[in-house]
Design an enzyme around this catalytic site. Structure first.
Site, short mmCIF file in Angstrom:
data_model
loop_
_atom_site.label_atom_id
_atom_site.label_comp_id
_atom_site.label_asym_id
_atom_site.label_seq_id
_atom_site.Cartn_x
_atom_site.Cartn_y
_atom_site.Cartn_z
N ASP A 39 -2.30 13.93 60.92
CA ASP A 39 -1.77 13.40 59.66
C ASP A 39 -2.83 13.35 58.57
OD1 ASP A 39 -3.25 11.46 60.81
OD2 ASP A 39 -1.79 9.84 60.53
N HIS A 247 -21.44 35.96 54.06
CA HIS A 247 -20.64 34.74 53.93
C HIS A 247 -21.06 33.65 54.92
CE1 HIS A 247 -17.20 37.18 51.88
NE2 HIS A 247 -18.16 36.85 51.04
N ASP A 264 -26.68 29.84 48.26
CA ASP A 264 -25.66 30.25 47.29
C ASP A 264 -24.71 29.07 47.19
OD1 ASP A 264 -23.51 31.27 45.87
OD2 ASP A 264 -23.42 33.16 46.99
N ASP A 275 -21.81 29.14 40.08
CA ASP A 275 -22.06 30.01 41.23
C ASP A 275 -23.49 30.54 41.12
OD1 ASP A 275 -21.84 31.75 43.35
OD2 ASP A 275 -20.39 33.09 42.40
N HIS A 358 -22.58 44.87 48.29
CA HIS A 358 -21.53 44.16 47.54
C HIS A 358 -21.66 44.47 46.05
CE1 HIS A 358 -24.43 41.08 46.22
NE2 HIS A 358 -24.84 40.95 47.47
N HIS A 362 -18.77 39.12 39.21
CA HIS A 362 -17.32 38.88 39.11
C HIS A 362 -17.08 37.93 37.96
CE1 HIS A 362 -18.26 35.07 41.18
NE2 HIS A 362 -19.00 35.79 42.01
N HIS A 369 -14.20 33.14 41.94
CA HIS A 369 -13.86 34.53 41.65
C HIS A 369 -12.66 34.44 40.72
CE1 HIS A 369 -15.82 35.70 45.74
NE2 HIS A 369 -16.71 35.44 44.81
N TYR A 413 -30.42 43.22 51.69
CA TYR A 413 -30.22 42.62 53.02
C TYR A 413 -30.70 43.66 54.04
CZ TYR A 413 -27.23 40.22 49.76
OH TYR A 413 -26.77 39.56 48.64
N ARG A 430 -30.87 37.33 47.62
CA ARG A 430 -29.91 37.49 46.53
C ARG A 430 -30.35 36.56 45.41
NH1 ARG A 430 -25.62 37.03 49.10
NH2 ARG A 430 -24.99 34.86 48.84
N GLU A 432 -28.63 35.06 41.93
CA GLU A 432 -27.34 35.03 41.22
C GLU A 432 -27.39 34.03 40.08
OE1 GLU A 432 -23.94 33.72 43.58
OE2 GLU A 432 -22.58 34.63 42.12
N1 GLY Z 1 -20.52 32.41 46.13
C1 GLY Z 1 -19.56 33.43 46.04
C2 GLY Z 1 -20.06 34.58 45.33
O1 GLY Z 1 -21.22 34.65 45.02
O2 GLY Z 1 -19.34 35.46 44.96
MN MN Z 2 -20.76 35.05 42.91
MN MN Z 3 -22.47 32.95 44.86
#
Ligand code: GLY
Ligand code: MN
Ligand code: MN
Length: 461
Positions: A39, A247, A264, A275, A358, A362, A369, A413, A430, A432
């Site tokens: 529940d 991921h 990330d 992000d 990748h 985005h 996203h 990577y 990475r 970002e």
């Molecule tokens: N954290 C998701 C991305 O970087 O797209």
């Molecule tokens: Mn991203």
């Molecule tokens: Mn990200």
């Protein structure tokens, strides 16, 4: 502009877009409540588009909007008994004054309201591909209207997809949205700084390791203490080799001196996501191979930032990052030139995808996203390289305009493989950042956390 005026203005812009496409009635539910186990429910998160148009955060709510701009909100009625358990409900009586909609009704009246407002409309507009079961519900409303045809009731001739219209509206952010995104990025950047400092303090205090979840806890602490709702997506905290799992979510792996840590993570603030990714040395100093690859990813990101400006295409940032990374793969020996040829060969054959598999970014907004078409749908298809070393005929990517918000996130990577220099094995990097397209270029809004290798080392000292 007051918040109420802002939501009203968005509804009017959506209504105008529907009118320009033939008119009709839009029916837009918020997100469903979802059971987690037994529940217990998952924490409720409103639907992004519904909230964009109403500012209403309660579950079990619907917006009806016709193409003349008339709006109706259906919501839960007040219920003193339930409110003891679940909290305050706005109720339809207060909805008009509080939310600025034209009318409101109780959930029990929803079907009747939909059928009354749908009769005689040219089309029923639904956000397709978002809400489970909505298409079936729509069939039942339409069926009921058709069954009333002999009484002179006219059912809409068509069902139309509202999602592309909503996506176009949401793609270009207004000044208030940009400010919220800047604030979300500032909080997230602070959380990254906190995690780096925590890591440095812990590993320099004689404790030889810490675990991914401890860094995740630092991020969460910083998000919440600044009023963010929580993470905008599952935080990735990746110790050493885990960074090569794109991921990976924060688990209980140990982070050891000498390893890199990839985080990330971004908070959600007032319905907007940030992000950010940073990769830093656990012990505070990059080793030579770590720094070599780090500088390469940073140079690729700088190329992507330079390619992000009005008039450029969304895909240009990726092409720019790929060129820098591919050249770097040749220079560092990740891709031996005797096997892979020159830069153009590495790009044309997509050999670079062994280490960078990748995209470079985005749309960012209410969803991490975010919605928004990536292709220039109003242009003719062109012959172009695909990402797998082939050719493809498709529409070019769309042209960037001020107010669009993108992430710029190149990476490298390196999994162990024959011919790959061993000193790079298991490195996952990475970087970002989030950027707003401006009138002349782009504004990177997530640099409250250092990104230069020297600055990261200084922060961790
Ligand atoms: N954290 C998701 C991305 O970087 O797209
Ligand atoms: Mn991203
Ligand atoms: Mn990200």
């Amino acid at each position: 502009m007051t918040p109420l005026q802002r939501f009203a203005e968005r509804r009017h812009r959506l209504a105008a877009a529907m009118a320009a496409a033939g008119g009709g009635l839009a029916v837009i539910p918020t997100a469903p409540e979802r059971t987690r186990n037994a529940d217990n429910d998952f924490p409720f998160r409103f639907d992004s588009s519904f909230h964009y148009l109403t500012g209403f955060t309660e579950p079990q709510a619907w917006l009806l909007l016709d193409s003349s701009g008339r709006s109706l909100l259906a919501c839960r009625p007040r219920d003193p008994e339930r409110e003891i358990w679940d909290g305050f409900r706005l109720g339809p009586q207060a909805a008009v004054a509080t939310l600025g909609v034209d009318a409101a009704c109780s959930l029990a009246e929803l079907e009747t309201c939909i059928e009354q407002r749908l009769a005689g409309q040219p089309a029923l507009w639904l956000p397709c591909g978002v809400h489970d079961g909505l298409a079936a519900q729509a069939e039942s409303w339409m069926g009921r209207l058709r069954s009333l045809a002999r009484h002179g009731v006219e059912a809409p001739q068509a069902q139309r997809d509202l999602s592309p219209l909503l996506a176009e509206l949401r793609l270009r952010k207004d000044a208030d949205e940009l400010n919220t995104l800047r604030r979300a990025c500032a909080i997230s950047a602070g959380a990254h700084v906190r995690a780096m400092r925590f890591c440095a303090e812990r590993l320099s205090s004689g404790v030889a390791s810490l675990r991914e979840y401890e860094l995740e806890a630092e991020l969460l602490h910083e998000f919440r203490r600044h009023g963010a709702h929580g993470p905008a997506y599952s935080s990735i905290v990746a110790a050493g080799p885990n960074a090569c799992v794109l991921h990976h979510v924060a688990g209980d792996a140990e982070l050891r001196p000498g390893q890199l840590c990839l985080i990330d993570a971004g908070c959600e603030l007032d319905g907007y996501a940030s992000d950010i990714t940073r990769t830093f040395p656990a012990s505070g100093r990059f080793s030579a191979p770590q720094r070599e690859l780090y500088e390469l990813v940073l140079a690729a990101q700088a190329a992507a930032v330079a390619a992000t400006r009005p008039g450029a295409r969304q895909r240009d940032a990726h092409a720019a990052a790929v060129r820098v990374l591919a050249q770097g793969m040749l220079d560092t020996g990740l891709l031996p030139a005797d096997r892979h040829g020159g830069l153009d060969d590495v790009i044309d054959s997509a050999a670079y995808r062994q280490f960078f598999m990748h995209g470079t970014g985005h749309w960012l907004g209410r969803d991490v996203h975010d919605v928004g078409e990536y292709l220039a749908l109003d242009e003719a298809p062109v012959d172009q390289p695909d990402d797998r070393g082939g050719r493809i005929v498709k529409k070019p990517s769309r042209v960037l305009q001020p107010g669009m918000v993108v992430t710029l996130e190149p990476g490298l990577y390196v999994r162990p493989a024959p011919g790959v220099p061993e000193h790079f094995w298991h490195l996952g990097i990475r970087i970002e950042d989030d950027a707003v397209v401006t009138a002349s270029g782009c504004e990177v809004i997530s640099r409250g956390v250092p990104v230069q290798a020297d600055d990261i080392e200084a922060l961790m000292r």
